[in-house]
Design an enzyme around this catalytic site. Structure first.
Site, short mmCIF file in Angstrom:
data_model
loop_
_atom_site.label_atom_id
_atom_site.label_comp_id
_atom_site.label_asym_id
_atom_site.label_seq_id
_atom_site.Cartn_x
_atom_site.Cartn_y
_atom_site.Cartn_z
N ILE A 11 -14.90 17.50 -6.92
CA ILE A 11 -16.07 17.49 -7.81
C ILE A 11 -15.88 16.35 -8.83
O ILE A 11 -14.74 15.95 -9.13
CB ILE A 11 -16.29 18.85 -8.52
CG1 ILE A 11 -15.07 19.23 -9.37
CG2 ILE A 11 -16.62 19.93 -7.51
CD1 ILE A 11 -15.32 20.45 -10.26
N PRO A 12 -17.00 15.77 -9.31
CA PRO A 12 -16.90 14.59 -10.17
C PRO A 12 -15.93 14.74 -11.34
O PRO A 12 -15.12 13.85 -11.62
CB PRO A 12 -18.34 14.38 -10.66
CG PRO A 12 -19.18 14.94 -9.55
CD PRO A 12 -18.42 16.12 -9.01
N ASN A 13 -15.96 15.89 -12.02
CA ASN A 13 -15.10 16.06 -13.20
C ASN A 13 -13.61 16.01 -12.83
O ASN A 13 -12.81 15.40 -13.54
CB ASN A 13 -15.45 17.40 -13.87
CG ASN A 13 -14.68 17.60 -15.15
OD1 ASN A 13 -14.74 16.75 -16.04
ND2 ASN A 13 -13.93 18.69 -15.23
N THR A 45 -11.75 5.80 10.38
CA THR A 45 -11.83 5.24 11.74
C THR A 45 -11.44 6.29 12.79
O THR A 45 -11.68 6.10 13.98
CB THR A 45 -10.96 3.98 11.88
OG1 THR A 45 -9.71 4.22 11.24
CG2 THR A 45 -11.60 2.78 11.27
N LYS A 102 0.84 -1.19 0.00
CA LYS A 102 0.00 0.00 0.00
C LYS A 102 0.88 1.25 0.00
O LYS A 102 1.76 1.40 0.85
CB LYS A 102 -0.92 0.04 1.22
CG LYS A 102 -1.81 1.29 1.23
CD LYS A 102 -2.85 1.24 2.33
CE LYS A 102 -2.42 1.87 3.62
NZ LYS A 102 -2.36 3.34 3.62
N LEU A 129 -4.98 7.02 -2.03
CA LEU A 129 -4.94 8.49 -2.09
C LEU A 129 -6.28 9.13 -1.70
O LEU A 129 -6.37 10.34 -1.59
CB LEU A 129 -4.50 8.96 -3.49
CG LEU A 129 -3.11 8.50 -3.92
CD1 LEU A 129 -2.78 9.04 -5.31
CD2 LEU A 129 -2.03 8.93 -2.93
N LYS A 130 -7.31 8.31 -1.53
CA LYS A 130 -8.61 8.77 -1.01
C LYS A 130 -9.10 10.05 -1.70
O LYS A 130 -9.30 11.08 -1.07
CB LYS A 130 -8.53 9.01 0.50
CG LYS A 130 -8.12 7.79 1.31
CD LYS A 130 -8.21 8.09 2.79
CE LYS A 130 -7.84 6.91 3.66
NZ LYS A 130 -6.41 6.61 3.70
N LEU A 131 -9.35 9.97 -3.01
CA LEU A 131 -9.77 11.16 -3.74
C LEU A 131 -11.17 11.63 -3.32
O LEU A 131 -12.05 10.80 -3.05
CB LEU A 131 -9.77 10.88 -5.25
CG LEU A 131 -8.40 11.04 -5.95
CD1 LEU A 131 -7.43 9.97 -5.53
CD2 LEU A 131 -8.57 11.03 -7.46
N HIS A 132 -11.36 12.95 -3.29
CA HIS A 132 -12.64 13.54 -2.91
C HIS A 132 -12.68 14.96 -3.47
O HIS A 132 -12.04 15.86 -2.94
CB HIS A 132 -12.75 13.56 -1.37
CG HIS A 132 -14.08 14.03 -0.86
ND1 HIS A 132 -14.40 14.00 0.48
CD2 HIS A 132 -15.16 14.54 -1.49
CE1 HIS A 132 -15.64 14.48 0.64
NE2 HIS A 132 -16.10 14.81 -0.54
N ARG A 142 -3.78 -6.25 14.38
CA ARG A 142 -2.66 -6.40 15.33
C ARG A 142 -2.52 -7.86 15.73
O ARG A 142 -3.51 -8.57 15.84
CB ARG A 142 -2.92 -5.57 16.60
CG ARG A 142 -2.87 -4.06 16.37
CD ARG A 142 -1.46 -3.59 16.00
NE ARG A 142 -1.38 -2.16 15.78
CZ ARG A 142 -1.47 -1.57 14.59
NH1 ARG A 142 -1.72 -2.28 13.50
NH2 ARG A 142 -1.32 -0.27 14.47
O1 C5P Z 1 0.50 0.83 11.18
P1 C5P Z 1 -0.93 0.40 11.00
O2 C5P Z 1 -1.12 -1.09 10.88
O3 C5P Z 1 -1.85 1.03 12.03
O4 C5P Z 1 -1.30 1.02 9.58
C1 C5P Z 1 -2.60 0.97 9.04
C2 C5P Z 1 -2.62 1.64 7.70
O5 C5P Z 1 -3.97 1.69 7.26
C3 C5P Z 1 -2.09 3.07 7.68
O6 C5P Z 1 -1.49 3.31 6.41
C4 C5P Z 1 -3.35 3.90 7.84
O7 C5P Z 1 -3.24 5.17 7.25
C5 C5P Z 1 -4.36 3.04 7.07
N1 C5P Z 1 -5.74 3.26 7.47
C6 C5P Z 1 -6.22 3.07 8.76
N2 C5P Z 1 -7.55 3.28 9.05
C7 C5P Z 1 -8.39 3.68 8.09
C8 C5P Z 1 -7.93 3.87 6.77
C9 C5P Z 1 -6.60 3.65 6.50
O8 C5P Z 1 -5.48 2.69 9.64
N3 C5P Z 1 -9.68 3.85 8.37
#
Ligand code: C5P
Length: 233
Positions: free
Chosen positions: A65-67, A119, A32, A60-63, A181
């Site tokens: 306007i649609p165009n 999150t 990623k 990159l989580k784009l957000h 984890r």
């Molecule tokens: O180091 P860790 O396992 O916490 O990394 C989780 C990855 O997932 C990071 O790149 C973080 O930006 C991404 N991420 C996240 N929670 C989200 C979306 C993306 O932890 N809701």
């Protein structure tokens, strides 16, 4: 694409990222690339990692306007990544435009998934900052259904939401879940976590794992443990 472990390469430079990937020798983890690395190292880091044979999730989580999103996606599609994402908050129309921009003239395209709610957003922020007066899980499901309606392939969600998303949007709708984890590892700043084995049981399609692998004394062993626990290999 089947179940897999995606390693979040949250490094500040191309050198650090490539040195980290060198440790894996023959193995080619799904990687990623997030904003820090992409904005710091530029699109060339995507080409470099791709040329080494890794699959890539460009996060990159784009957000917008649609165009604008459509045009940005038509640039990203030429980077030949496997998975990219947008914010579902950009609306169904924006997600449809993203999909159009991402689709190559021959009809192929990378998979496209949506972030439902970050999150880091809790119920209080949802109500006070975003002015959305609904329970978080209902908002997440609504955004997931919007992503499905727009024709996207899945969502990024917490492992705790993966089963519900599959129920609402179908078993083939991808759930990509960070917040993973090891049972005996550090939780760090993640609030709601699951082990790779638990994420497998509740039906996550992909887990995104960062620090448990990148900060491990032996990252390759940590990655292999993740794969064993999540997909049994
Ligand atoms: O180091 P860790 O396992 O916490 O990394 C989780 C990855 O997932 C990071 O790149 C973080 O930006 C991404 N991420 C996240 N929670 C989200 C979306 C993306 O932890 N809701």
């Amino acid at each position: 694409m089947g179940k897999d472990v995606i390693v979040a390469c949250d490094f500040p430079s191309a050198e650090k990222t490539l040195a980290f990937l060198d440790k894996f020798e023959g193995r080619k983890p799904f990687v990623k690339i997030g904003m820090e690395l992409f904005y710091g190292a530029g699109p060339d880091i995507v080409r470099q990692i791709r040329s080494r044979g890794h699959r890539i999730f460009l996060d990159l989580k784009l957000h917008d306007i649609p165009n604008t999103v459509k045009k940005a996606m038509s640039v990203l599609r030429d980077l030949d990544v496997d998975l990219v994402n947008v914010h579902a908050a950009g609306t169904v129309r924006m997600m449809e435009a993203a999909l159009e921009g991402l689709t190559r003239p021959d009809g192929t395209r990378p998979l496209l998934i949506a972030v439902t709610q970050l999150t880091s957003t809790d119920q209080e922020a949802l109500e006070q900052d975003l002015w959305i007066e609904k329970p978080m899980d209902e908002v997440v499901m609504h955004y997931a259904r919007n992503a499905r309606k727009a024709g996207l392939d899945g969502v990024v969600c917490s492992p705790l939401e993966a089963a519900k998303v599959h129920e609402a949007c179908g078993a083939d709708f991808l759930t990509v879940t960070p917040g993973v984890r090891f049972a005996d590892g550090d939780v760090g700043d993640q609030k709601r976590v699951m082990t790779p084995a638990e994420a497998n049981r509740i039906g996550s399609d992909y887990i995104v794992v960062g620090r448990p692998v990148t900060a491990a004394e032996d990252p390759v062993a940590a990655y292999e443990r993740c794969c064993r626990e999540f997909i049994g290999e």
